[in-house]
Design a protein around this motif. Structure first.
Motif, PDB file in Angstrom:
ATOM      1  N   GLN A 138       0.835  -1.202   0.000  1.00 30.93           N
ATOM      2  CA  GLN A 138       0.000   0.000   0.000  1.00 30.93           C
ATOM      3  C   GLN A 138       0.871   1.252   0.000  1.00 30.93           C
ATOM      4  OE1 GLN A 138      -3.586  -0.063  -0.040  1.00 30.93           O
ATOM      5  NE2 GLN A 138      -2.976   1.965  -0.752  1.00 30.93           N
ATOM      6  N   ASN A 139       1.815   1.278   0.914  1.00 29.28           N
ATOM      7  CA  ASN A 139       2.710   2.440   1.006  1.00 29.28           C
ATOM      8  C   ASN A 139       3.584   2.569  -0.241  1.00 29.28           C
ATOM      9  OD1 ASN A 139       1.874   3.390   3.551  1.00 29.28           O
ATOM     10  ND2 ASN A 139       3.102   1.825   4.565  1.00 29.28           N
ATOM     11  N   ARG A 140       3.976   1.422  -0.761  1.00 30.88           N
ATOM     12  CA  ARG A 140       4.823   1.447  -1.959  1.00 30.88           C
ATOM     13  C   ARG A 140       4.053   2.030  -3.143  1.00 30.88           C
ATOM     14  NH1 ARG A 140       7.528   2.288  -5.295  1.00 30.88           N
ATOM     15  NH2 ARG A 140       9.387   1.305  -6.173  1.00 30.88           N
ATOM     16  N   ARG A 141       2.784   1.646  -3.255  1.00 31.56           N
ATOM     17  CA  ARG A 141       1.958   2.213  -4.323  1.00 31.56           C
ATOM     18  C   ARG A 141       1.822   3.720  -4.162  1.00 31.56           C
ATOM     19  NH1 ARG A 141      -1.096  -2.678  -3.999  1.00 31.56           N
ATOM     20  NH2 ARG A 141      -2.453  -1.793  -2.415  1.00 31.56           N
ATOM     21  N   ALA A 142       1.687   4.149  -2.919  1.00 33.71           N
ATOM     22  CA  ALA A 142       1.573   5.594  -2.658  1.00 33.71           C
ATOM     23  C   ALA A 142       2.853   6.314  -3.080  1.00 33.71           C
ATOM     24  CB  ALA A 142       1.289   5.827  -1.180  1.00 33.71           C
ATOM     25  N   ARG A 143       4.003   5.699  -2.746  1.00 35.37           N
ATOM     26  CA  ARG A 143       5.282   6.329  -3.141  1.00 35.37           C
ATOM     27  C   ARG A 143       5.420   6.361  -4.661  1.00 35.37           C
ATOM     28  NH1 ARG A 143       7.386   3.433   1.388  1.00 35.37           N
ATOM     29  NH2 ARG A 143       8.179   1.755   0.096  1.00 35.37           N
ATOM     30  N   TRP A 144       5.020   5.253  -5.283  1.00 43.48           N
ATOM     31  CA  TRP A 144       5.104   5.172  -6.741  1.00 43.48           C
ATOM     32  C   TRP A 144       4.233   6.261  -7.381  1.00 43.48           C
ATOM     33  CZ3 TRP A 144       1.433   4.293 -10.548  1.00 43.48           C
ATOM     34  CH2 TRP A 144       1.937   4.039 -11.829  1.00 43.48           C
ATOM     35  N   LYS A 145       3.069   6.443  -6.813  1.00 45.49           N
ATOM     36  CA  LYS A 145       2.153   7.443  -7.360  1.00 45.49           C
ATOM     37  C   LYS A 145       2.743   8.855  -7.231  1.00 45.49           C
ATOM     38  CE  LYS A 145      -2.670   8.873  -7.098  1.00 45.49           C
ATOM     39  NZ  LYS A 145      -3.912   8.790  -6.312  1.00 45.49           N
ATOM     40  N   THR A 146       3.339   9.101  -6.079  1.00 47.76           N
ATOM     41  CA  THR A 146       3.974  10.407  -5.866  1.00 47.76           C
ATOM     42  C   THR A 146       5.082  10.641  -6.887  1.00 47.76           C
ATOM     43  OG1 THR A 146       3.527  10.219  -3.507  1.00 47.76           O
ATOM     44  CG2 THR A 146       5.156  11.855  -4.178  1.00 47.76           C
ATOM     45  N   LYS A 147       5.907   9.605  -7.066  1.00 49.41           N
ATOM     46  CA  LYS A 147       7.007   9.713  -8.039  1.00 49.41           C
ATOM     47  C   LYS A 147       6.457   9.965  -9.440  1.00 49.41           C
ATOM     48  CE  LYS A 147      11.243   8.761  -6.307  1.00 49.41           C
ATOM     49  NZ  LYS A 147      11.414   7.656  -5.377  1.00 49.41           N
ATOM     50  N   GLN A 148       5.391   9.220  -9.747  1.00 51.39           N
ATOM     51  CA  GLN A 148       4.780   9.348 -11.066  1.00 51.39           C
ATOM     52  C   GLN A 148       4.271  10.770 -11.278  1.00 51.39           C
ATOM     53  OE1 GLN A 148       5.229   6.693 -12.861  1.00 51.39           O
ATOM     54  NE2 GLN A 148       4.510   7.777 -14.681  1.00 51.39           N
ATOM     55  N   LEU A 149       3.682  11.327 -10.247  1.00 46.25           N
ATOM     56  CA  LEU A 149       3.176  12.700 -10.326  1.00 46.25           C
ATOM     57  C   LEU A 149       4.331  13.676 -10.560  1.00 46.25           C
ATOM     58  CD1 LEU A 149       0.426  12.845  -7.545  1.00 46.25           C
ATOM     59  CD2 LEU A 149       0.110  13.224  -9.992  1.00 46.25           C
ATOM     60  N   GLU A 150       5.436  13.413  -9.872  1.00 44.34           N
ATOM     61  CA  GLU A 150       6.604  14.284 -10.049  1.00 44.34           C
ATOM     62  C   GLU A 150       7.126  14.189 -11.488  1.00 44.34           C
ATOM     63  OE1 GLU A 150       8.245  14.017  -5.441  1.00 44.34           O
ATOM     64  OE2 GLU A 150       9.366  13.063  -7.061  1.00 44.34           O
ATOM     65  N   LYS A 151       7.149  12.956 -11.981  1.00 47.00           N
ATOM     66  CA  LYS A 151       7.593  12.759 -13.373  1.00 47.00           C
ATOM     67  C   LYS A 151       6.683  13.506 -14.333  1.00 47.00           C
ATOM     68  CE  LYS A 151      10.013   8.333 -13.773  1.00 47.00           C
ATOM     69  NZ  LYS A 151       9.871   6.930 -14.209  1.00 47.00           N
ATOM     70  N   ASP A 152       5.385  13.314 -14.126  1.00 49.53           N
ATOM     71  CA  ASP A 152       4.411  13.976 -14.998  1.00 49.53           C
ATOM     72  C   ASP A 152       4.581  15.490 -14.926  1.00 49.53           C
ATOM     73  OD1 ASP A 152       3.481  11.516 -15.631  1.00 49.53           O
ATOM     74  OD2 ASP A 152       1.646  11.634 -14.420  1.00 49.53           O
ATOM     75  N   ASP A 154       7.311  17.127 -14.193  1.00 47.52           N
ATOM     76  CA  ASP A 154       8.539  17.508 -14.908  1.00 47.52           C
ATOM     77  C   ASP A 154       8.315  17.508 -16.421  1.00 47.52           C
ATOM     78  OD1 ASP A 154       9.865  17.871 -12.564  1.00 47.52           O
ATOM     79  OD2 ASP A 154      10.844  15.896 -12.556  1.00 47.52           O
ATOM     80  N   THR A 155       7.612  16.474 -16.881  1.00 54.00           N
ATOM     81  CA  THR A 155       7.328  16.386 -18.320  1.00 54.00           C
ATOM     82  C   THR A 155       6.519  17.588 -18.782  1.00 54.00           C
ATOM     83  OG1 THR A 155       7.281  13.978 -18.131  1.00 54.00           O
ATOM     84  CG2 THR A 155       6.330  14.950 -20.115  1.00 54.00           C
ATOM     85  N   LYS A 159       7.560  20.621 -21.351  1.00 65.14           N
ATOM     86  CA  LYS A 159       6.746  20.981 -22.516  1.00 65.14           C
ATOM     87  C   LYS A 159       6.358  22.455 -22.460  1.00 65.14           C
ATOM     88  CE  LYS A 159       4.683  16.574 -23.837  1.00 65.14           C
ATOM     89  NZ  LYS A 159       3.478  15.740 -23.792  1.00 65.14           N
ATOM     90  N   TYR A 160       5.995  22.870 -21.281  1.00 68.97           N
ATOM     91  CA  TYR A 160       5.604  24.273 -21.120  1.00 68.97           C
ATOM     92  C   TYR A 160       6.768  25.198 -21.470  1.00 68.97           C
ATOM     93  CZ  TYR A 160       4.787  28.700 -18.739  1.00 68.97           C
ATOM     94  OH  TYR A 160       4.671  30.033 -18.458  1.00 68.97           O
ATOM     95  N   ASN A 161       7.947  24.871 -20.956  1.00 66.02           N
ATOM     96  CA  ASN A 161       9.113  25.712 -21.224  1.00 66.02           C
ATOM     97  C   ASN A 161       9.432  25.763 -22.715  1.00 66.02           C
ATOM     98  OD1 ASN A 161       9.524  26.494 -18.580  1.00 66.02           O
ATOM     99  ND2 ASN A 161      10.795  24.703 -18.121  1.00 66.02           N
ATOM    100  N   SER A 162       9.295  24.589 -23.347  1.00 62.20           N
ATOM    101  CA  SER A 162       9.563  24.533 -24.784  1.00 62.20           C
ATOM    102  C   SER A 162       8.570  25.408 -25.558  1.00 62.20           C
ATOM    103  CB  SER A 162       9.468  23.079 -25.246  1.00 62.20           C
ATOM    104  OG  SER A 162       9.494  23.018 -26.636  1.00 62.20           O
TER     105      SER A 162
END
Length: 293
Positions: A138-152, A154-155, A159-162
DNA sequence: TTGTGTTTTATTGCCTCC
DNA sequence: GGAGGCAATAAAACACAA
């Protein structure tokens, strides 16, 4: 607790306290080559003194309470013995060992959801309670989701900067073109003015001379008909002289602008209608006055 | 050593699904 | 209504600078 969860005891009992306790007391280390599911009864060596949730803490909460007491009720050896042993050495929250975490991570990579069977198996393999495995996932999924959000994020930021850079470039380009248009318009205006001025400067000297000179040609341009009519104009100029003036005027007209290059307005300004100007020399209507002194 | 910030483990309450 | 997931949160464990 309203809507509180009732946790199943059958699964926990499968790897229940007696097993875990014996494992716990063994305090063994994980075999480095241990592969999950490779053995029907894998070494429970993941468990160390640091790998077990505190039973004292468990008893304080709703969840383990139900199973702990029930489980020990079902066991031959009562839990008094166990409580004595455990509660005199209260265990606090313990972190999983590096090996346990690596094991769980690999399992998570395969599938981040945990089916009941897999949970039981993992718990057995790791010497943990199924509940602990479930919590870890459960906690691992939460961490993964947070990381995924950070990745998104950044992406999206990239794109915005470009896009912003492109937009800024376009703005600069637009300003540059605007400036260019202004300069060209300015040049064109200047050229037109020069052109107009040169037309007048070529024509006027021929038509307008000093009174001392002979003959004097007075341009009638801009003069109203009544003014002309009311002038005391000598009528003694000869037809011959008149003709010579006309010739001079005609030949001195510097150029005939290319009609195609001029708009109607420009044409009108350069070639005013005959009725309002003497440039066209409709001589019969607007005689050229001359005086001979 | 201690204060402080971060990470990890665990709990709680709510929600959805079957 | 039970099982399980998730968000929010508590609390212990840990890292690290001063």
């Amino acid at each position: 607790m309203a809507g509180g969860r009732v946790y199943p005891s059958n699964n926990d009992t499968t790897d229940g306290v007696p097993n875990n306790l014996s494992v716990l007391l063994q305090n063994q280390r994980l075999h480095p080559l241990f592969i999950p599911g490779s053995s029907p009864s894998p070494s429970p060596s993941f468990l160390g003194t640091r790998s077990m949730v505190s039973f004292e803490d468990s008893l304080k909460t709703n969840r383990p309470k139900r199973s702990i007491f029930k489980m020990f009720d079902e066991q031959e050896n009562g839990y008094d013995e166990y409580l004595d042993e455990r509660f005199h050495q209260p265990e606090k929250k313990r972190r999983l060992t590096v090996d346990q975490i690596q094991f769980l991570e690999k399992s998570f990579e395969v599938d981040n959801k945990l089916e009941p069977e897999r949970k039981i198996q993992l718990a057995k393999d790791l010497g943990l309670q199924p509940r602990q495995v479930a919590i870890w996932f459960q906690n691992r999924r939460a961490r993964w989701k947070t990381k995924q959000l950070e990745k998104d994020y950044d992406t999206l930021l990239a794109k915005y900067n470009s896009l912003k850079a492109d937009y800024d470039d376009l703005l600069k380009e637009k300003d540059k073109l605007k400036e260019e248009v202004l300069q060209l318009t300015d040049k064109l205006q200047t050229k037109e003015n020069e052109q107009r001025n040169s037309e007048f400067s070529d024509v006027k000297p021929l038509l307008l001379q000093e009174p001392s000179q002979k003959p004097i040609v007075v341009s009638m341009a801009g003069r109203k008909q009544e003014d002309i009519d009311s002038d005391n104009i000598p009528q003694y100029y000869s037809d011959e002289f008149h003709s010579s003036l006309l010739e001079a005027a005609d030949s001195s007209y510097p150029f005939e602008p290319d009609q195609s290059d001029l708009s109607q307005d420009e044409e009108d300004s350069l070639h005013p209608p005959a009725s309002s100007s003497n440039f066209g020399f409709p001589v019969e209507d607007h005689p050229i006055w001359s005086w001979t002194y």
